[in-house]
Motif scaffolding. Structure first.
Motif, short mmCIF file in Angstrom:
data_model
loop_
_atom_site.label_atom_id
_atom_site.label_comp_id
_atom_site.label_asym_id
_atom_site.label_seq_id
_atom_site.Cartn_x
_atom_site.Cartn_y
_atom_site.Cartn_z
N LEU A 213 10.61 22.26 14.26
CA LEU A 213 10.61 20.93 14.68
C LEU A 213 9.34 21.05 15.53
CD1 LEU A 213 11.20 18.01 14.73
CD2 LEU A 213 12.77 18.63 16.61
N LEU B 13 17.01 17.98 10.01
CA LEU B 13 15.96 17.36 10.87
C LEU B 13 16.04 15.85 10.53
CD1 LEU B 13 13.49 19.96 11.91
CD2 LEU B 13 15.39 19.25 13.42
N ARG B 14 15.58 15.55 9.35
CA ARG B 14 15.63 14.11 8.95
C ARG B 14 16.90 13.30 9.09
NH1 ARG B 14 12.36 14.99 3.34
NH2 ARG B 14 10.34 14.85 4.20
N LYS C 50 14.75 12.74 12.60
CA LYS C 50 13.39 12.88 12.97
C LYS C 50 12.73 12.55 11.84
CE LYS C 50 14.30 15.11 16.71
NZ LYS C 50 14.07 14.35 18.14
N GLU D 270 6.12 18.63 14.72
CA GLU D 270 5.58 17.60 15.76
C GLU D 270 4.18 17.80 16.02
OE1 GLU D 270 9.64 16.37 18.05
OE2 GLU D 270 8.54 18.38 18.60
N ASP E 218 19.16 14.81 12.84
CA ASP E 218 18.67 14.48 14.13
C ASP E 218 17.55 13.14 13.99
OD1 ASP E 218 19.75 16.50 15.10
OD2 ASP E 218 17.99 17.99 15.50
N TYR F 123 4.43 14.86 11.01
CA TYR F 123 5.47 14.15 12.08
C TYR F 123 4.83 12.68 12.05
CZ TYR F 123 9.00 13.80 15.52
OH TYR F 123 10.33 13.31 16.22
#
Length: 127
Positions: free
Chosen positions: A18, A53-54, A59, A22, A57, A70
């Motif tokens: 991540l 993560l998508r 993101k 980012e 979290d 990102y």
């Protein structure tokens, strides 16, 4: 999917991946193979991490043919959203087609005409 359902390799580097993504915006995406080499993981691990993560979290990790990035806003995410929805549509079409596919019965699958040919040679081995 809980964090525990990720593979051990994916768990080990989840937030480091991540952190790396980012730092990559739409103008400078990062290729999956670069992530793979950086963390000694496979492409499957990268996709598993990105999915986690998508989804869990929330993101805004996006992707296109040039790599992962990102997203800073919904406009940047729109291409990835359209691409994902298109993939879902095509997968559903394939699943529906398979559900209505013509499956030959067992006899048709097993009948290669072999029995007829064997009948022609009966007696050849009996002599």
């Amino acid at each position: 999917m809980s964090k525990q359902s990720l593979s051990k390799k994916s768990q080990r580097c989840l937030y480091r991946v991540l952190d790396l993504i980012e730092r990559h915006k739409k103008e400078n995406p990062i290729l999956s193979r670069h992530i793979e080499r950086t963390f000694d993981i496979s492409g499957v691990n990268v996709r598993e991490i990105v999915h986690y993560l998508r989804v869990y979290d929330k993101k805004p990790i996006c992707s296109d043919s040039s790599g992962y990035f990102y997203a800073r806003n919904k406009v940047e995410a729109s291409h990835t959203i359209k691409q994902l929805r298109s993939r879902v549509k095509h997968i559903n079409e394939a699943a529906t087609a398979l559900e209505s596919a013509h499956f030959p019965d067992t006899e048709e699958q097993m009948d290669f005409g072999f029995e007829t040919k064997v009948e022609n040679y009966k007696g050849y081995w009996e002599e």
